[in-house]
Design an enzyme around this catalytic site. Structure first.
Site, PDB file in Angstrom:
ATOM      1  N   CYS A 226      41.866  42.365  35.165  1.00 26.87           N
ATOM      2  CA  CYS A 226      43.602  42.884  34.566  1.00 26.87           C
ATOM      3  C   CYS A 226      43.679  44.210  35.255  1.00 26.87           C
TER       4      CYS A 226
ATOM      5  N   CYS B 101      46.850  41.660  35.814  1.00 27.07           N
ATOM      6  CA  CYS B 101      47.923  41.942  35.187  1.00 27.07           C
ATOM      7  C   CYS B 101      48.600  43.446  35.709  1.00 27.07           C
TER       8      CYS B 101
ATOM      9  N   LYS C 277      49.867  43.287  39.287  1.00 23.01           N
ATOM     10  CA  LYS C 277      50.865  42.545  39.398  1.00 23.01           C
ATOM     11  C   LYS C 277      52.199  42.654  38.711  1.00 23.01           C
TER      12      LYS C 277
ATOM     13  N   TYR D 188      50.120  29.899  37.590  1.00 27.23           N
ATOM     14  CA  TYR D 188      50.762  31.512  37.123  1.00 27.23           C
ATOM     15  C   TYR D 188      50.635  32.351  38.412  1.00 27.23           C
TER      16      TYR D 188
ATOM     17  N   GLU E 271      53.670  34.128  40.695  1.00 28.61           N
ATOM     18  CA  GLU E 271      54.134  35.230  40.465  1.00 28.61           C
ATOM     19  C   GLU E 271      53.980  36.112  41.923  1.00 28.61           C
TER      20      GLU E 271
ATOM     21  N   HIS F  86      73.072  42.578  18.802  1.00 25.57           N
ATOM     22  CA  HIS F  86      74.063  42.231  19.992  1.00 25.57           C
ATOM     23  C   HIS F  86      74.201  43.381  20.955  1.00 25.57           C
TER      24      HIS F  86
ATOM     25  N   GLU G  77      68.527  37.760  21.076  1.00 24.49           N
ATOM     26  CA  GLU G  77      69.613  37.188  20.040  1.00 24.49           C
ATOM     27  C   GLU G  77      69.605  35.889  20.352  1.00 24.49           C
TER      28      GLU G  77
HETATM   29  P1  FAD Z   1      37.372  40.327  33.594  1.00 23.42           P
HETATM   30  O1  FAD Z   1      38.378  41.264  33.105  1.00 23.42           O
HETATM   31  O2  FAD Z   1      37.520  39.651  34.872  1.00 23.42           O
HETATM   32  O3  FAD Z   1      36.146  41.292  33.694  1.00 23.42           O
HETATM   33  C1  FAD Z   1      34.674  40.775  34.155  1.00 23.42           C
HETATM   34  C2  FAD Z   1      34.015  41.851  34.710  1.00 23.42           C
HETATM   35  O4  FAD Z   1      32.624  41.551  35.015  1.00 23.42           O
HETATM   36  C3  FAD Z   1      34.212  42.088  36.178  1.00 23.42           C
HETATM   37  O5  FAD Z   1      34.510  43.475  36.298  1.00 23.42           O
HETATM   38  C4  FAD Z   1      33.283  41.554  36.999  1.00 23.42           C
HETATM   39  O6  FAD Z   1      33.106  42.018  38.375  1.00 23.42           O
HETATM   40  C5  FAD Z   1      31.980  41.766  36.323  1.00 23.42           C
HETATM   41  N1  FAD Z   1      30.628  41.112  36.415  1.00 23.42           N
HETATM   42  C6  FAD Z   1      30.793  39.876  36.670  1.00 23.42           C
HETATM   43  N2  FAD Z   1      29.554  39.244  36.704  1.00 23.42           N
HETATM   44  C7  FAD Z   1      28.609  40.437  36.329  1.00 23.42           C
HETATM   45  C8  FAD Z   1      27.391  40.637  36.007  1.00 23.42           C
HETATM   46  N3  FAD Z   1      26.453  39.659  36.334  1.00 23.42           N
HETATM   47  N4  FAD Z   1      26.955  41.830  35.922  1.00 23.42           N
HETATM   48  C9  FAD Z   1      27.812  42.556  35.520  1.00 23.42           C
HETATM   49  N5  FAD Z   1      29.195  42.687  35.763  1.00 23.42           N
HETATM   50  C10 FAD Z   1      29.574  41.425  36.077  1.00 23.42           C
HETATM   51  N6  FAD Z   1      46.400  38.230  31.890  1.00 23.42           N
HETATM   52  C11 FAD Z   1      47.508  38.520  30.813  1.00 23.42           C
HETATM   53  O7  FAD Z   1      47.358  38.462  29.749  1.00 23.42           O
HETATM   54  N7  FAD Z   1      48.827  38.851  31.556  1.00 23.42           N
HETATM   55  C12 FAD Z   1      48.845  38.796  33.012  1.00 23.42           C
HETATM   56  O8  FAD Z   1      49.995  39.321  33.336  1.00 23.42           O
HETATM   57  C13 FAD Z   1      47.702  38.605  33.710  1.00 23.42           C
HETATM   58  N8  FAD Z   1      48.109  38.705  35.047  1.00 23.42           N
HETATM   59  C14 FAD Z   1      46.992  38.194  35.885  1.00 23.42           C
HETATM   60  C15 FAD Z   1      47.178  38.302  37.276  1.00 23.42           C
HETATM   61  C16 FAD Z   1      46.158  37.991  38.164  1.00 23.42           C
HETATM   62  C17 FAD Z   1      46.394  38.175  39.645  1.00 23.42           C
HETATM   63  C18 FAD Z   1      45.058  37.590  37.551  1.00 23.42           C
HETATM   64  C19 FAD Z   1      43.858  37.296  38.591  1.00 23.42           C
HETATM   65  C20 FAD Z   1      44.807  37.527  36.347  1.00 23.42           C
HETATM   66  C21 FAD Z   1      45.729  37.897  35.314  1.00 23.42           C
HETATM   67  N9  FAD Z   1      45.560  37.746  33.932  1.00 23.42           N
HETATM   68  C22 FAD Z   1      46.548  38.186  33.098  1.00 23.42           C
HETATM   69  C23 FAD Z   1      44.309  37.279  33.561  1.00 23.42           C
HETATM   70  C24 FAD Z   1      43.439  38.475  33.054  1.00 23.42           C
HETATM   71  O9  FAD Z   1      43.251  39.455  33.988  1.00 23.42           O
HETATM   72  C25 FAD Z   1      42.059  37.946  32.497  1.00 23.42           C
HETATM   73  O10 FAD Z   1      42.280  37.111  31.481  1.00 23.42           O
HETATM   74  C26 FAD Z   1      41.165  39.041  31.899  1.00 23.42           C
HETATM   75  O11 FAD Z   1      41.137  40.026  32.864  1.00 23.42           O
HETATM   76  C27 FAD Z   1      39.861  38.283  31.370  1.00 23.42           C
HETATM   77  O12 FAD Z   1      38.937  39.452  30.948  1.00 23.42           O
HETATM   78  P2  FAD Z   1      37.436  39.220  30.746  1.00 23.42           P
HETATM   79  O13 FAD Z   1      36.931  40.163  30.116  1.00 23.42           O
HETATM   80  O14 FAD Z   1      37.106  37.976  30.635  1.00 23.42           O
HETATM   81  O15 FAD Z   1      36.882  39.413  32.233  1.00 23.42           O
HETATM   82  P1  NAP Z   2      45.795  28.013  37.572  1.00 24.78           P
HETATM   83  O1  NAP Z   2      46.970  28.196  36.627  1.00 24.78           O
HETATM   84  O2  NAP Z   2      44.835  27.119  37.411  1.00 24.78           O
HETATM   85  O3  NAP Z   2      46.367  27.142  38.890  1.00 24.78           O
HETATM   86  C1  NAP Z   2      45.932  26.760  40.011  1.00 24.78           C
HETATM   87  C2  NAP Z   2      47.028  26.020  40.888  1.00 24.78           C
HETATM   88  O4  NAP Z   2      46.312  25.695  42.178  1.00 24.78           O
HETATM   89  C3  NAP Z   2      47.493  24.664  40.203  1.00 24.78           C
HETATM   90  O5  NAP Z   2      48.762  24.621  40.895  1.00 24.78           O
HETATM   91  C4  NAP Z   2      46.736  23.657  41.122  1.00 24.78           C
HETATM   92  O6  NAP Z   2      47.311  22.337  41.256  1.00 24.78           O
HETATM   93  C5  NAP Z   2      46.439  24.194  42.219  1.00 24.78           C
HETATM   94  N1  NAP Z   2      45.244  23.754  43.039  1.00 24.78           N
HETATM   95  C6  NAP Z   2      44.141  23.574  42.524  1.00 24.78           C
HETATM   96  N2  NAP Z   2      43.090  23.468  43.280  1.00 24.78           N
HETATM   97  C7  NAP Z   2      43.818  23.154  44.466  1.00 24.78           C
HETATM   98  C8  NAP Z   2      43.426  22.762  45.858  1.00 24.78           C
HETATM   99  N3  NAP Z   2      42.131  22.469  46.124  1.00 24.78           N
HETATM  100  N4  NAP Z   2      44.318  22.751  46.915  1.00 24.78           N
HETATM  101  C9  NAP Z   2      45.692  23.094  46.666  1.00 24.78           C
HETATM  102  N5  NAP Z   2      46.156  23.405  45.513  1.00 24.78           N
HETATM  103  C10 NAP Z   2      45.058  23.385  44.318  1.00 24.78           C
HETATM  104  O7  NAP Z   2      45.327  29.144  38.282  1.00 24.78           O
HETATM  105  P2  NAP Z   2      45.786  30.488  38.709  1.00 24.78           P
HETATM  106  O8  NAP Z   2      47.071  30.606  39.020  1.00 24.78           O
HETATM  107  O9  NAP Z   2      45.057  30.894  39.731  1.00 24.78           O
HETATM  108  O10 NAP Z   2      45.704  31.320  37.399  1.00 24.78           O
HETATM  109  C11 NAP Z   2      44.216  31.478  36.695  1.00 24.78           C
HETATM  110  C12 NAP Z   2      44.335  32.025  35.179  1.00 24.78           C
HETATM  111  O11 NAP Z   2      44.554  33.305  35.281  1.00 24.78           O
HETATM  112  C13 NAP Z   2      45.609  31.238  34.367  1.00 24.78           C
HETATM  113  O12 NAP Z   2      45.003  30.225  33.729  1.00 24.78           O
HETATM  114  C14 NAP Z   2      45.842  32.448  33.568  1.00 24.78           C
HETATM  115  O13 NAP Z   2      45.468  32.386  32.321  1.00 24.78           O
HETATM  116  C15 NAP Z   2      45.550  33.528  33.963  1.00 24.78           C
HETATM  117  N6  NAP Z   2      46.697  34.697  34.719  1.00 24.78           N
HETATM  118  C16 NAP Z   2      47.834  34.794  33.649  1.00 24.78           C
HETATM  119  C17 NAP Z   2      48.839  35.153  34.162  1.00 24.78           C
HETATM  120  C18 NAP Z   2      50.016  35.894  33.217  1.00 24.78           C
HETATM  121  O14 NAP Z   2      49.559  35.896  31.895  1.00 24.78           O
HETATM  122  N7  NAP Z   2      50.955  36.163  33.582  1.00 24.78           N
HETATM  123  C19 NAP Z   2      49.171  35.613  35.351  1.00 24.78           C
HETATM  124  C20 NAP Z   2      48.196  35.182  36.263  1.00 24.78           C
HETATM  125  C21 NAP Z   2      47.187  34.490  35.878  1.00 24.78           C
HETATM  126  P3  NAP Z   2      47.158  21.336  40.104  1.00 24.78           P
HETATM  127  O15 NAP Z   2      48.130  21.501  39.055  1.00 24.78           O
HETATM  128  O16 NAP Z   2      47.485  19.994  40.933  1.00 24.78           O
HETATM  129  O17 NAP Z   2      45.676  21.190  39.539  1.00 24.78           O
END
Ligand code: FAD
Ligand code: NAP
Length: 492
Positions: free
Chosen positions: A57, A62, A65, A198, A202, A465, A470
Site C-alpha cells: 500500500c 494505494c 497511486k 482496479y 487506475e 447542499h 446529497e
Molecule cells: P502487503 O502490504 O503486500 O505486505 C506484505 C509484506 O510482506 C511485503 O512488504 C512483502 O514484501 C513482505 N513479504 C512477503 N513475503 C515475505 C516473507 N516470506 N518474509 C518477510 N516478508 C515478506 N487497497 C486499498 O484499500 N485502497 C487502494 O486504493 C489500493 N490501491 C492499490 C493500488 C495498487 C497498485 C495495488 C497493487 C494495491 C492496492 N491496494 C489498495 C491493495 C492494498 O495495497 C493491499 O490490499 C494491502 O497492501 C495488503 O496488505 P497485506 O498486509 O496483506 O500485504
Molecule cells: P484484478 O482486479 O483481479 O484484475 C485483473 C484483470 O486482468 C482482469 O481484468 C482480468 O480479466 C485480467 N487478466 C487476468 N489474467 C489475464 C491474462 N492472462 N491476460 C490478460 N488479462 C488478464 O487484479 P488487479 O487489478 O491486479 O488488482 C488486484 C487487487 O488489488 C484487487 O482485487 C484489489 O482488491 C486491489 N486493489 C485495490 C484498489 C483500490 O482499492 N482502489 C486499487 C488497486 C488494487 P478477467 O476479468 O477476464 O479475469
C-alpha cells in the site's frame, strides 16, 4: 524469553510481512504487552525495482497511486481554472514525470522512515529478512548480519502478494507492473495496460490524465465482479477522456524493436491478429499471494485447493497457532483497511481478552479512475441473483455536480444507484456512486448500510447542499418505473 506454558519461545508473536496487516497486528499486540518481531523483505522486480518497509500500500499501491491520480486530476482542474477566471496559458501546461515521480518517492521514503521509528517506539523488533517456516513454531531468515532462527508461540502470515506476469514471450523481459510504474525513471510514454481490473483502470486513468497515450486491453469485461452497469459507465467516461480500450483481446507476444519501442501482438475473440508499438507495456492481470516461498509444508499449513491463498476461520489457519491476514486470504477483499482491521482485531483476541471478530461483508471500496467509482454492498446483478428480480428495487439518477457547470465539464457519466429490497421498509443492499470524490462520498454510507439503512431513512435524510453526496438523499426514481433518471434542475 517469554514463558508460555511448557515451552519457552523467543517471541509471543512473529509476524511474516511488514505491510498493512502485519504491522497493524504487530503494533497492537505489542501495545497489549506481547513480545513481537516483524520480518519484512522485498524481492526486487525483474527490472530491479525495490522498496522499503511498509508493504504494498505504502510503497507500490494505494499511496503512490492516489498521489499520481491526484496529479492527473490537477491537470483537469487547471483546465477548469481558466473558466473560473484564472489567467493561465493552458497550452503551455504539461506535467513533468521526473518531478512527479520524485515527489511521490520522497513521500514514500518519509513514510518508510516514520514506520521504522514507530516500530522502535512501540517495541516491535523489525527484521529485514525473508522468513520461512522451519517447523510450526520456528521461523528462519537470513539478514545482513547472518542467519537467524526465531521461535514463537503464535505466527501470523501477512506476506501479501505481488503482480502476476503473463506467460507470453517477452512479458517478463520487457513488461513492467504496478511494482515499477510509480518509480519509473523514464516517462512511460505511449502505454499499453493489459488487464481491466482496479489496477489496470487506475493506471491507465492517471497516465492519460498526465498526458500519455494510454490503452487498456480487456480480456473479458471491465471490472469483473463489480456492478456491470457502473463498469460500463466508467469505461465510457475513460473513453471520453481519450483512454483507448481493446475489448475481448489477449496479448500473444512482446518484442523489443531496434528503436527501443515494444512491439505487442495480440488476438481478438475472433482470432484475428493485430500489433502496435508502445513505449511501455504494463501488466495488471492480477496478483499472486507470496505463500509458495514460505515452506508452509514444514509447518503443516495448507493452501486452498491448487491456489496460493490460505482459507481461514477468524484468521486462524488449519494449524491452530498460525494465523493469516490481508491479501493472502482466500476470497476476502484485497484492501488495506481490511488487512489492518483484521490484524488489529486478531491481536486483541490473542493478547487482549477480546472476542471481536472481523466482518468482511459490506466493505466499501473506490476505484480511483479519473471519474471515480465508489460502492458498498451488493451490485445489481448480485442482488438479483440472491433475492430474485421481483424482490429487488433499483433506484437511480444522473446528476449534475455544481462545480461542473462553469467549466462545462461533461456530466454524462455522473450517475448513482441504490439497490434495495422491494418489500417492507426496503432495506438497502448496495450503493453505487460515480463522480468526483467517490471515496469520500461512499464512506459514511457504508456505516449507514452496516446500521441497516432503509430507503425510507435515506429519503428522509436531509442533504447537504450543494454537494454530490446529497444526491443519495434526493434519489426517488426506480428503474422499474421507466421514468427518466436525468436531472431536471440543480435544486429540484
Ligand atoms: P502487503 O502490504 O503486500 O505486505 C506484505 C509484506 O510482506 C511485503 O512488504 C512483502 O514484501 C513482505 N513479504 C512477503 N513475503 C515475505 C516473507 N516470506 N518474509 C518477510 N516478508 C515478506 N487497497 C486499498 O484499500 N485502497 C487502494 O486504493 C489500493 N490501491 C492499490 C493500488 C495498487 C497498485 C495495488 C497493487 C494495491 C492496492 N491496494 C489498495 C491493495 C492494498 O495495497 C493491499 O490490499 C494491502 O497492501 C495488503 O496488505 P497485506 O498486509 O496483506 O500485504
Ligand atoms: P484484478 O482486479 O483481479 O484484475 C485483473 C484483470 O486482468 C482482469 O481484468 C482480468 O480479466 C485480467 N487478466 C487476468 N489474467 C489475464 C491474462 N492472462 N491476460 C490478460 N488479462 C488478464 O487484479 P488487479 O487489478 O491486479 O488488482 C488486484 C487487487 O488489488 C484487487 O482485487 C484489489 O482488491 C486491489 N486493489 C485495490 C484498489 C483500490 O482499492 N482502489 C486499487 C488497486 C488494487 P478477467 O476479468 O477476464 O479475469
Amino acid at each position: 524469553m517469554a514463558p508460555t506454558g511448557e515451552h519457552l519461545f523467543d517471541y509471543d508473536l512473529v509476524v511474516l510481512g511488514g505491510g498493512s496487516g502485519g504491522l497493524a497486528a504487530a503494533k497492537e499486540a505489542s501495545a497489549l504487552g506481547a513480545k513481537v518481531a516483524v520480518l519484512d523483505y522485498v524481492t526486487p522486480t525483474p527490472i530491479g525495482t525495490k522498496w522499503g518497509l511498509g508493504g504494498t500500500c505504502v510503497n507500490v499501491g494505494c499511496i503512490p497511486k492516489k498521489l499520481m491520480h491526484q496529479g492527473a486530476l490537477l491537470g483537469e482542474s487547471l483546465k477548469d481554472a481558466a473558466a473560473y477566471g484564472w489567467e493561465l496559458q493552458p497550452e503551455n501546461i504539461k506535467n513533468n514525470w521526473a518531478s512527479l515521480r520524485q515527489a511521490v518517492q520522497n513521500h514514500i521514503k518519509s513514510v518508510n522512515w516514520v514506520t521504522r521509528v514507530e516500530l522502535r517506539d512501540k517495541k516491535v523488533e523489525y527484521i529485514n529478512g525473508l522468513g520461512v517456516f522451519k517447523d510450526s513454531n520456528t521461523i528462519q531468515t537470513v539478514t545482513k548480519q547472518g542467519e537467524r532462527t526465531l521461535t514463537a508461540k503464535y505466527i501470523l502470515i501477512a506476506v501479501g502478494g505481488r503482480p502476476r506476469y503473463s506467460d507470453i514471450p517477452g512479458a517478463i523481459e520487457y513488461g513492467i507492473t504496478s511494482d515499477d510504474i510509480f518509480s519509473l525513471k523514464e516517462e512511460p510514454g505511449k502505454t499499453l495496460v493489459i488487464g481491466a481490473g482496479y489496477i489496470g483502470l487506475e493506471c491507465a486513468g492517471f497516465l492519460k490524465g498526465l498526458g500519455f497515450d494510454a490503452t487498456v486491453m480487456v480480456r473479458s469485461v471491465v471490472l469483473r465482479e463489480f456492478d456491470q452497469q457502473m463498469a460500463s459507465i466508467i469505461t465510457e467516461s475513460m473513453q471520453e477522456r481519450g483512454v483507448k480500450f481493446l475489448f475481448k483481446c489477449l496479448p500473444t507476444s512482446v518484442e523489443k524493436l531496434d528503436d527501443g519501442k515494444l512491439l505487442v501482438r495480440w488476438v481478438n475473440h475472433a482470432e484475428e491478429e493485430f500489433y502496435d508499438s508502445y513505449d511501455t507495456v504494463l501488466f495488471a492481470i492480477g496478483r499472486q499471494a507470496l505463500t509458495k516461498q514460505l515452506q508452509l509444508e514444514n509447518a503443516g499449513v495448507v493452501l486452498k485447493g491448487e491456489g496460493d491463498k490460505i482459507d481461514v476461520v477468524n484468521e486462524q489457519t488449519n494449524v491452530p497457532h498460525i494465523y493469516a491476514v490481508g491479501d493472502v486470504l482466500y476470497k476476502k477483499p484485497e484492501l488495506t483497511p481490511v488487512a489492518i482491521h483484521a490484524g488489529k482485531l486478531l491481536a486483541r483476541r490473542l493478547f487482549g481478552n477480546s472476542t471481536a471478530t472481523m466482518n468482511y461483508d459490506n466493505v466499501a471500496t473506490t476505484v480511483f479512475t479519473p471519474l471515480e467509482y465508489g460502492c458498498v454492498g451488493l451490485s445489481e446483478e448480485h442482488a438479483v441473483e440472491t433475492y430474485g428480480a421481483d424482490e429487488v428495487e433499483v433506484y437511480h439518477a444522473y446528476y449534475k455536480p455544481t462545480e461542473f457547470f462553469v467549466p462545462q465539464r461533461s456530466i454524462a457519466h455522473c450517475y448513482i444507484k441504490v439497490v434495495a429490497l422491494r418489500e417492507g421498509d426496503q432495506r438497502v443492499l448496495g450503493l453505487h456512486f460515480i463522480g468526483p470524490q467517490a471515496g469520500e462520498v461512499i464512506q459514511g454510507f457504508a456505516a449507514a448500510i452496516n446500521c441497516n439503512l432503509t430507503m425510507s431513512i435515506l429519503m428522509n435524510t436531509v442533504g447537504i447542499h450543494p454537494t454530490v453526496a446529497e444526491e443519495f438523499t434526493r434519489i426517488n426514481i426506480t428503474k422499474r418505473s421507466g421514468k427518466d433518471p436525468n436531472p431536471q434542475s440543480c435544486c429540484s
